[in-house]
Motif scaffolding. Structure first.
Motif, short mmCIF file in Angstrom:
data_model
loop_
_atom_site.label_atom_id
_atom_site.label_comp_id
_atom_site.label_asym_id
_atom_site.label_seq_id
_atom_site.Cartn_x
_atom_site.Cartn_y
_atom_site.Cartn_z
N PRO A 57 26.39 -9.09 -12.67
CA PRO A 57 25.03 -9.11 -12.10
C PRO A 57 24.77 -10.35 -11.27
O PRO A 57 24.09 -10.28 -10.23
CB PRO A 57 24.14 -9.05 -13.34
N ASP A 58 25.32 -11.49 -11.69
CA ASP A 58 25.14 -12.73 -10.93
C ASP A 58 25.80 -12.62 -9.56
O ASP A 58 25.22 -12.99 -8.53
CB ASP A 58 25.72 -13.90 -11.72
N GLN A 59 27.02 -12.10 -9.52
CA GLN A 59 27.72 -11.94 -8.25
C GLN A 59 27.01 -10.93 -7.35
O GLN A 59 26.87 -11.14 -6.14
CB GLN A 59 29.15 -11.48 -8.51
N ALA A 60 26.56 -9.83 -7.92
CA ALA A 60 25.88 -8.80 -7.14
C ALA A 60 24.56 -9.33 -6.59
O ALA A 60 24.19 -9.02 -5.45
CB ALA A 60 25.63 -7.57 -8.02
N ALA A 61 23.85 -10.15 -7.38
CA ALA A 61 22.58 -10.71 -6.91
C ALA A 61 22.81 -11.65 -5.73
O ALA A 61 22.05 -11.65 -4.76
CB ALA A 61 21.88 -11.43 -8.06
N ARG A 62 23.87 -12.49 -5.81
CA ARG A 62 24.16 -13.40 -4.70
C ARG A 62 24.56 -12.61 -3.46
O ARG A 62 24.17 -12.96 -2.34
CB ARG A 62 25.28 -14.37 -5.11
N TRP A 63 25.35 -11.54 -3.66
CA TRP A 63 25.73 -10.70 -2.51
C TRP A 63 24.50 -10.07 -1.87
O TRP A 63 24.38 -10.03 -0.64
CB TRP A 63 26.70 -9.61 -2.97
N TYR A 64 23.58 -9.59 -2.70
CA TYR A 64 22.38 -8.95 -2.17
C TYR A 64 21.55 -9.94 -1.36
O TYR A 64 21.04 -9.62 -0.28
CB TYR A 64 21.55 -8.38 -3.32
N THR A 67 23.22 -10.64 1.96
CA THR A 67 23.25 -9.49 2.86
C THR A 67 21.86 -9.11 3.37
O THR A 67 21.68 -8.83 4.56
CB THR A 67 23.86 -8.27 2.14
N TYR A 68 20.87 -9.14 2.48
CA TYR A 68 19.54 -8.66 2.85
C TYR A 68 18.50 -9.78 2.94
O TYR A 68 17.35 -9.52 3.31
CB TYR A 68 19.06 -7.61 1.84
N GLY A 69 18.89 -11.01 2.56
CA GLY A 69 17.97 -12.13 2.69
C GLY A 69 16.84 -12.11 1.69
O GLY A 69 15.80 -12.75 1.92
N GLU A 70 17.00 -11.39 0.59
CA GLU A 70 15.97 -11.32 -0.44
C GLU A 70 16.59 -11.58 -1.80
O GLU A 70 17.80 -11.40 -2.00
CB GLU A 70 15.29 -9.95 -0.44
N THR A 71 15.75 -12.02 -2.73
CA THR A 71 16.20 -12.26 -4.10
C THR A 71 15.83 -11.06 -4.95
O THR A 71 14.66 -10.66 -5.01
CB THR A 71 15.54 -13.53 -4.68
N VAL A 72 16.79 -10.48 -5.62
CA VAL A 72 16.55 -9.27 -6.41
C VAL A 72 16.34 -9.62 -7.87
O VAL A 72 16.97 -10.53 -8.41
CB VAL A 72 17.75 -8.30 -6.27
N ASP A 73 15.43 -8.91 -8.51
CA ASP A 73 15.19 -9.07 -9.94
C ASP A 73 16.22 -8.21 -10.68
O ASP A 73 16.01 -7.03 -10.93
CB ASP A 73 13.77 -8.61 -10.27
N MET A 74 17.35 -8.80 -11.04
CA MET A 74 18.44 -8.05 -11.64
C MET A 74 18.09 -7.54 -13.03
O MET A 74 18.55 -6.48 -13.44
CB MET A 74 19.70 -8.92 -11.71
N THR A 75 17.28 -8.31 -13.75
CA THR A 75 16.89 -7.84 -15.09
C THR A 75 16.13 -6.53 -15.00
O THR A 75 16.41 -5.56 -15.73
CB THR A 75 16.02 -8.89 -15.79
#
Length: 390
Positions: A57-64, A67-75
């Motif tokens: 999840p940490d890696q996917a959040a950094r990739w997101y 790529t999209y310039g936004e911070t995703v709420d992975m939880t």
């Protein structure tokens, strides 16, 4: 996609087998083993793919974020995926790609080679009908025997194998694609019907959905062709039974033209055009046209997708064509059949026919009239329930 900060774990997430179907702005994601599917925005589906492919999840959040310039709420994202049943609680419980029975049979039945006997049968039927117009299905073909009870039993019991064949064709065409299509017995009103469930059809490309949708009508056409060819070849009682069954099959094919219902043809149009709710949008447009024609107040149109609004401009006229098809079927078969039965019953009773024939007529009269009475009472009851404030 939510854009709030959150604390994410560094452990990979274990998923069940998922399918992805890219449809432009949306991606259909689902678990084929339980036929559970959901539409995700393209960025959400891309993030899910990263997780499925092994990113933490940490890696996917950094990739997101990159790529999209936004911070995703992975939880929140993971909680949603867990609610959908996509995440496996235990790696040992992971469900792989489901195996589908009869997939090879479906591939064989709906192969290119199967088009040869299908085409031969249909062409043979057309040739026979051009030479034998008396074999064009007509209401009189139902009354192939003096016993009206036998006629009713033939039409009632004889329809079930062909209803099953229609739905089985849908199911088998779905199995051909590896879908968990299911055939079950259900009811509509007090009628026993067969129904096919193909929820997984949303997970395959649109062009591959056409055959499963049309498979039922193709089986009806093939059954009609075989029955008419059998009638032309056999003659006698066999021909009478075959033509009675062919009449019922043709009526079911005509029913597919009732565009005001959600028939196979409706789902074909919706699939080809990619509509969301064409049925409701078309009905709303037609009703507003009728109100405008009679000078009545026209309400605001229902909210609808742009693709539905565009298609409704011409599909709404098909609703009227569907009503015309229904009126034709009633006038061509139902009404003449009822008149024939009524005249036959009255004639037998008034002319003191043999007791068995009189009983035969009375039983049929009660059954025929009874089903319309029951349908009428059910309709009145349903209307009263709809009007009830509770």
């Amino acid at each position: 996609m939510s854009t709030t900060d959150s604390t994410v774990t560094a452990q990979p997430v274990v998923f069940h087998h998922l399918t992805f179907l890219d449809e432009g702005d949306e991606v259909t994601v689902g678990r084929p083993d339980i036929d559970d599917y959901v539409h995700l925005p393209s960025d959400g589906a891309a993030l899910l793919r990263r997780l499925v492919d092994g990113d933490t999840p940490d890696q996917a959040a950094r990739w997101y974020h990159s790529t999209y310039g936004e911070t995703v709420d992975m939880t929140d994202f993971l909680d949603t995926l867990n609610e959908l049943g996509f995440i496996a609680d235990d790696p040992a419980e992971v469900v792989a790609a489901p195996t589908v029975r009869w997939q090879r049979l479906g591939a064989a039945v709906f192969s290119r080679w199967s088009l040869i006997p299908f085409t031969v049968a249909v062409v043979a039927m057309i040739v026979i009908l051009t030479q034998r117009p008396d074999l064009i299905p007509h209401y009189s073909h139902a009354f192939y025997t003096p016993s009206l009870i036998v006629v009713m039993l033939t039409l009632f019991l004889g329809q079930f194998p062909f209803l099953f064949l229609h739905e089985f064709a849908h199911a088998l065409a779905g199995r051909r694609l590896g879908l968990k299509s299911r055939l079950r017995v259900s009811r509509r009103f007090y009628f026993i019907v067969f129904e096919t469930s193909m929820d997984g059809l949303v997970s395959v490309p649109r062009t591959k959905r056409y055959l499963p949708i049309l498979a039922g009508m193709m089986s009806d056409l093939l059954a009609t062709a075989v029955l008419i060819c059998l009638a032309a070849w056999a003659g006698g009682l066999v021909a009478g039974v075959a033509m009675a069954l062919a009449l019922g099959t043709v009526m079911r094919m005509l029913w597919q033209c009732y565009f005001f219902l959600r028939t196979d043809l409706y789902y074909l149009v919706v699939t080809v055009l990619g509509c969301k709710n064409l049925h409701a949008t078309s009905r709303d447009l037609l009703q507003r046209r009728i109100r405008r024609l009679f000078g009545r107040t026209v309400p605001e149109p229902l909210p609808a997708a742009e693709v539905d609004r565009k298609a409704a401009r011409w599909y709404s006229w098909l609703l009227l064509l569907g009503y015309a098809a229904m009126i034709f079927s009633v006038g061509y078969v139902v009404v003449p059949s009822l008149v024939f039965v009524t005249v036959e019953v009255v004639t037998r009773i008034s002319q003191s026919a043999p007791v068995p024939m009189v009983i035969d007529s009375l039983v049929v009269a009660v059954l025929v009239i009874g089903q319309f009475v029951v349908a009428g009472l059910l309709g009145i009851r349903e209307r009263r329930l709809n009007r009830s404030p509770n």
